[in-house]
Motif scaffolding. Sequence first.
Motif, PDB file in Angstrom:
ATOM      1  N   CYS A   4       0.860  -1.186   0.000  1.00  0.00           N
ATOM      2  CA  CYS A   4       0.000   0.000   0.000  1.00  0.00           C
ATOM      3  C   CYS A   4       0.899   1.239   0.000  1.00  0.00           C
ATOM      4  O   CYS A   4       1.886   1.300   0.725  1.00  0.00           O
ATOM      5  CB  CYS A   4      -0.905  -0.008   1.236  1.00  0.00           C
ATOM      6  SG  CYS A   4      -1.783   1.546   1.486  1.00  0.00           S
ATOM      7  N   CYS A   7      -0.066   3.060   3.887  1.00  0.00           N
ATOM      8  CA  CYS A   7       0.483   2.302   5.015  1.00  0.00           C
ATOM      9  C   CYS A   7       1.504   1.331   4.413  1.00  0.00           C
ATOM     10  O   CYS A   7       2.087   1.627   3.388  1.00  0.00           O
ATOM     11  CB  CYS A   7      -0.626   1.584   5.779  1.00  0.00           C
ATOM     12  SG  CYS A   7      -1.398   0.211   4.912  1.00  0.00           S
ATOM     13  N   CYS A  24      -4.706   1.065   0.076  1.00  0.00           N
ATOM     14  CA  CYS A  24      -5.473  -0.137   0.422  1.00  0.00           C
ATOM     15  C   CYS A  24      -6.838   0.194   1.028  1.00  0.00           C
ATOM     16  O   CYS A  24      -7.079   1.314   1.485  1.00  0.00           O
ATOM     17  CB  CYS A  24      -4.660  -1.039   1.357  1.00  0.00           C
ATOM     18  SG  CYS A  24      -4.626  -0.478   3.075  1.00  0.00           S
ATOM     19  N   CYS A  27      -6.787   1.575   4.653  1.00  0.00           N
ATOM     20  CA  CYS A  27      -6.488   3.012   4.755  1.00  0.00           C
ATOM     21  C   CYS A  27      -7.719   3.838   4.407  1.00  0.00           C
ATOM     22  O   CYS A  27      -8.044   4.808   5.100  1.00  0.00           O
ATOM     23  CB  CYS A  27      -5.349   3.382   3.810  1.00  0.00           C
ATOM     24  SG  CYS A  27      -3.737   2.888   4.426  1.00  0.00           S
TER      25      CYS A  27
END
Length: 341
Positions: A4, A7, A24, A27
């Motif tokens: 991602c 993150c 992602c 998130c």
Amino acid sequence: MKLCTNCILPETFPGIRFDDHGVCNHCRREESALQKAPEKKAQYRERLDQLIGSLKGTAPAYDAILAYSGGKDSSYTLKLLQDRYSLRLLAFTFDNHFVTHRSWENIKAICDATGADHIAVRPPWSVMKKLFCLTAGEDIFPAPTLLRASAICTACIGLVKSLVLKTALEMDIPLVAFGWSPGQAPIQSAIMKTNPALVRQNQAPWIKAFPAEISHSLARYFIPERYYELHQDRFPHNIHPLAFFDYDEEEIKRQLEGLGWQAPTDTDTNSTNCLLNAFANQCHIRRHRFHPYVWEIANMVRQGVMGREEGIAKIYTDQSQEMVEYAQKKLGLPQSAQRQD
Ligand SMILES: [Zn+2]
């Protein structure tokens, strides 16, 4: 491997989806909650102030028991409870036979500095060895648990949670504190009153996961059935304050070092107390293709309490083979490292 872009969760994480920006689904789902986080944290601090105000001094000996590994997060939690609330504290350490020498020194230093009493429970090696050999080879726990921790860690932490609660009930202690990092456990569960039904419900599937022989040898660490009635009015509050106080790893280490705490030099990048962790991580990564700490570290990166590069370095680094072999040898398991002579 694809990660991602916000993150650090990898494409191998079960159920993950990425949007056109490479961000992602976790998130995206957290976006609005993160915006409200400062307000929410302030509310929780106030709730804890009120809760402690109402409980402090009411119990016979201790206001709070802390699950204390000697690592930086639980050490800092102990310090925080002392600095902010001047509680009568009991620190409880579960000796899983892999606690570093340095951690025991840290435990003594921090307990002395905070005025906490300390107790430890050390199950015999035969019991721990069986438990760790079983969980090294097999994922005995429900799948959702294994998204957040290895089977070895889950087994160990299950015993810790059960033993601190059992001790709290036996000693009539109204608060059970944990040093979970802000990525490890959500703020929604950071202050929670336990009760017999809840504890029984949480403990049952965990106990059921073990084969009968192991379950039998662990029985004395579980909450006995009769406690649910005997202590029904005295079930404590669980708290994990690091979910809602300022969290800065470097600052935490600096403050602890001022009290005599030192970072161990012999643990892996994700633990400041346990010599089994690297092996536990490796077992998990081989079976699941993602690191058992990635959920926690991704949460911290998303919350901005850890830099993304630092998170990547913690997670996407090979486990120290020296540490893995140390654990394998101690457990009497075949060495997995490939050697060429
Ligand atoms: Zn993400």
